[in-house]
Design a protein around this motif. Structure first.
Motif, short mmCIF file in Angstrom:
data_model
loop_
_atom_site.label_atom_id
_atom_site.label_comp_id
_atom_site.label_asym_id
_atom_site.label_seq_id
_atom_site.Cartn_x
_atom_site.Cartn_y
_atom_site.Cartn_z
N UNK A 133 52.80 57.40 13.51
CA UNK A 133 51.86 56.99 13.60
C UNK A 133 50.79 57.75 13.53
N UNK A 134 49.62 58.18 13.77
CA UNK A 134 48.39 58.67 14.65
C UNK A 134 48.24 57.90 15.89
N UNK A 135 49.21 56.80 15.50
CA UNK A 135 48.15 56.38 17.13
C UNK A 135 49.47 55.61 17.22
N UNK A 136 49.37 55.52 18.69
CA UNK A 136 50.86 54.78 19.29
C UNK A 136 50.92 54.81 20.79
N UNK A 137 52.29 54.30 21.39
CA UNK A 137 52.08 53.90 23.17
C UNK A 137 53.41 54.84 23.20
N UNK A 138 53.85 55.72 22.35
CA UNK A 138 55.37 56.02 22.82
C UNK A 138 54.47 56.80 24.27
N UNK A 139 55.07 56.74 25.29
CA UNK A 139 55.55 58.03 26.53
C UNK A 139 56.97 59.03 26.72
N UNK A 140 57.70 58.55 25.93
CA UNK A 140 59.04 59.08 26.21
C UNK A 140 59.90 58.95 24.95
N UNK A 141 60.28 59.94 24.74
CA UNK A 141 61.64 60.35 23.36
C UNK A 141 62.49 60.73 23.87
N UNK A 142 63.79 60.49 23.79
CA UNK A 142 65.16 60.29 24.38
C UNK A 142 65.62 60.50 22.58
N UNK A 143 66.46 62.46 22.47
CA UNK A 143 67.08 62.46 21.80
C UNK A 143 68.97 62.47 21.76
N UNK A 144 70.14 61.68 21.23
CA UNK A 144 71.00 61.56 21.35
C UNK A 144 71.82 62.74 21.20
N UNK A 145 71.37 64.32 21.56
CA UNK A 145 72.08 65.30 21.40
C UNK A 145 71.69 66.43 21.77
N UNK A 146 72.45 67.78 22.03
CA UNK A 146 71.92 68.66 22.96
C UNK A 146 70.81 69.44 22.69
N UNK A 147 70.62 69.63 20.75
CA UNK A 147 70.11 70.12 20.62
C UNK A 147 68.51 69.16 19.51
N UNK A 148 67.38 69.59 19.84
CA UNK A 148 66.58 68.97 19.41
C UNK A 148 65.89 69.83 18.31
N UNK A 149 66.05 70.17 17.68
CA UNK A 149 65.12 71.23 16.60
C UNK A 149 64.66 70.25 15.53
N UNK A 150 65.82 68.58 15.29
CA UNK A 150 65.46 67.81 14.24
C UNK A 150 64.06 67.31 14.75
N UNK A 151 63.76 67.69 16.06
CA UNK A 151 62.83 66.53 16.71
C UNK A 151 61.70 67.53 16.72
N UNK A 152 60.92 69.01 15.75
CA UNK A 152 60.25 69.85 16.18
C UNK A 152 59.51 69.89 15.52
N UNK A 153 59.17 68.70 14.81
CA UNK A 153 57.69 68.40 13.73
C UNK A 153 56.42 68.71 14.62
N UNK A 154 55.51 68.74 14.39
CA UNK A 154 54.28 69.28 14.83
C UNK A 154 53.76 67.72 15.26
N UNK A 155 53.71 66.97 14.50
CA UNK A 155 53.13 66.31 15.43
C UNK A 155 54.57 65.78 16.80
N UNK A 156 55.02 65.28 16.75
CA UNK A 156 55.24 65.28 17.86
C UNK A 156 55.67 66.17 19.01
N UNK A 157 55.77 67.49 18.67
CA UNK A 157 56.39 68.41 19.81
C UNK A 157 54.65 69.04 20.48
N UNK A 158 53.42 68.67 19.33
CA UNK A 158 52.08 68.73 20.08
C UNK A 158 51.58 67.56 20.95
N UNK A 159 52.29 66.97 20.68
CA UNK A 159 52.01 65.74 21.46
C UNK A 159 52.85 65.56 23.45
N UNK A 160 51.59 65.13 24.16
CA UNK A 160 51.93 64.65 25.07
C UNK A 160 53.70 63.91 25.38
#
Length: 314
Positions: A61-88
């Motif tokens: 979403x364009x607006x969210x309350x997320x403060x922390x995303x935890x990946x249940x894997x050692x690699x995080x390449x699947x989470x490297x999409x720009x909207x998340x990667x560029x977020x705080x």
């Protein structure tokens, strides 16, 4: 009340080990796009077990309350999409949990090749008694491409059985787990020296397609490749060519450019290849261990302490 959202694949059951979360947590599990779109804007913490569908990127979403995303894997390449990667948003992973299992898989693959286990099984199927001499692994040279947490555990185990283990990282450094760690620019010269090449690196712009025709041509004739990193680090067509022309004596592959590996893929027919279904690090009880690892980190987060396994961007 803290909203924790668990994003699971449709075929998954709820992640065990989360029963240690405090009563102040509201845990919700979602497995489809509609549910994720509805729940994601309100979540403060997101735990991701669904990495292959691209669902999170589509629903971000364009607006969210997320403060922390935890990946249940050692690699995080699947989470490297720009909207998340560029977020705080803080990102953590499951680093360390699978290290020993992957290292044992690698040791098993090394022994499989050295003792010609694939040959034994072929002969057994044909009820043929055929004596052969096999190799000793003591003092054989291993190149571990990716000298991080997993690569270090691989090096520790292989050195314990007498092998010489050299690592490859972005920059050269001293690391007691390895005999030496060289900079990534040294890949061609190190490939020429190694009897076994083990890929444990994450998928990045620098490692995607790293093992191509040029890399395989640089390898020591008769060497073996073991890939427990990411499938897209290896150009599969180039690997097939290297196997077919005898540049490599074998490959043990746990990860692939396309997963599941199609039934008609020629790799299935290669007599000197071992294929496993992206399971090198998965031990009995690994899903509960993942849940417990997250709970331990959540309690640190709730107490205002530094999180373990924080992923650094850059």
């Amino acid at each position: 009340m803290t909203d924790v959202l668990l994003l699971m694949a449709p075929e998954d059951t709820e992640l065990p080990g989360l029963d240690g979360l405090p009563a102040s947590v509201r845990l919700r599990c979602v497995q489809d796009e509609d549910a994720l779109r509805q729940a994601l804007p309100e979540a403060e913490v997101l735990v991701v077990t669904d990495f292959r569908s691209g669902l999170l990127e589509r629903c971000w979403p364009a607006q969210n309350r997320l403060r922390w995303v935890h990946a249940t894997s050692a690699g995080v390449d699947a989470l490297m999409f720009p909207a998340l990667w560029d977020s705080p948003v803080t990102i953590t992973n499951a680093r360390g949990l699978f290290d020993r299992g992957i290292a044992e898989y690698v040791l098993g693959a090394v022994l499989m090749f050295a003792k010609d286990t694939l040959g034994n099984l072929r002969l057994q199927r044909h009820r043929q008694w055929q004596h052969r001499d096999t190799e000793l692994i003591e003092q054989r040279r291993v190149l571990v491409v990716g000298a991080g947490s997993i690569g270090g555990e691989v090096a520790t185990l292989l050195r314990a059985v007498g092998m010489q283990v050299v690592g490859l990282a972005r920059t050269a450094r001293a690391d007691a787990r390895f005999d030496a760690v060289h900079a990534s620019a040294a890949l061609p010269e190190q490939l020429a020296l190694a009897d076994f090449v083990v890929i444990t690196a994450p998928l990045t712009d620098d490692t995607r397609g790293l093992f191509n025709d040029q890399a395989f041509a640089a390898m020591k004739p008769g060497a073996r490749l073991i890939n427990v990193g990411r499938g897209s680090i290896v150009d599969t067509a180039a690997l097939l060519r290297a196997l077919e022309r005898g540049q490599l004596s074998g490959a043990a592959l746990d990860v692939f450019e396309q997963e599941p590996l199609p039934e008609d893929h020629p790799l299935w027919q290669q007599p000197n290849v071992m294929i496993s279904a992206h399971m090198a690090g998965d031990f009995l009880g690994w899903r509960r261990a993942l849940g417990e690892q997250f709970v331990t980190n959540f309690l640190r987060w709730q107490a205002g302490e530094a999180l373990h396994n924080r992923v650094e961007r850059g």
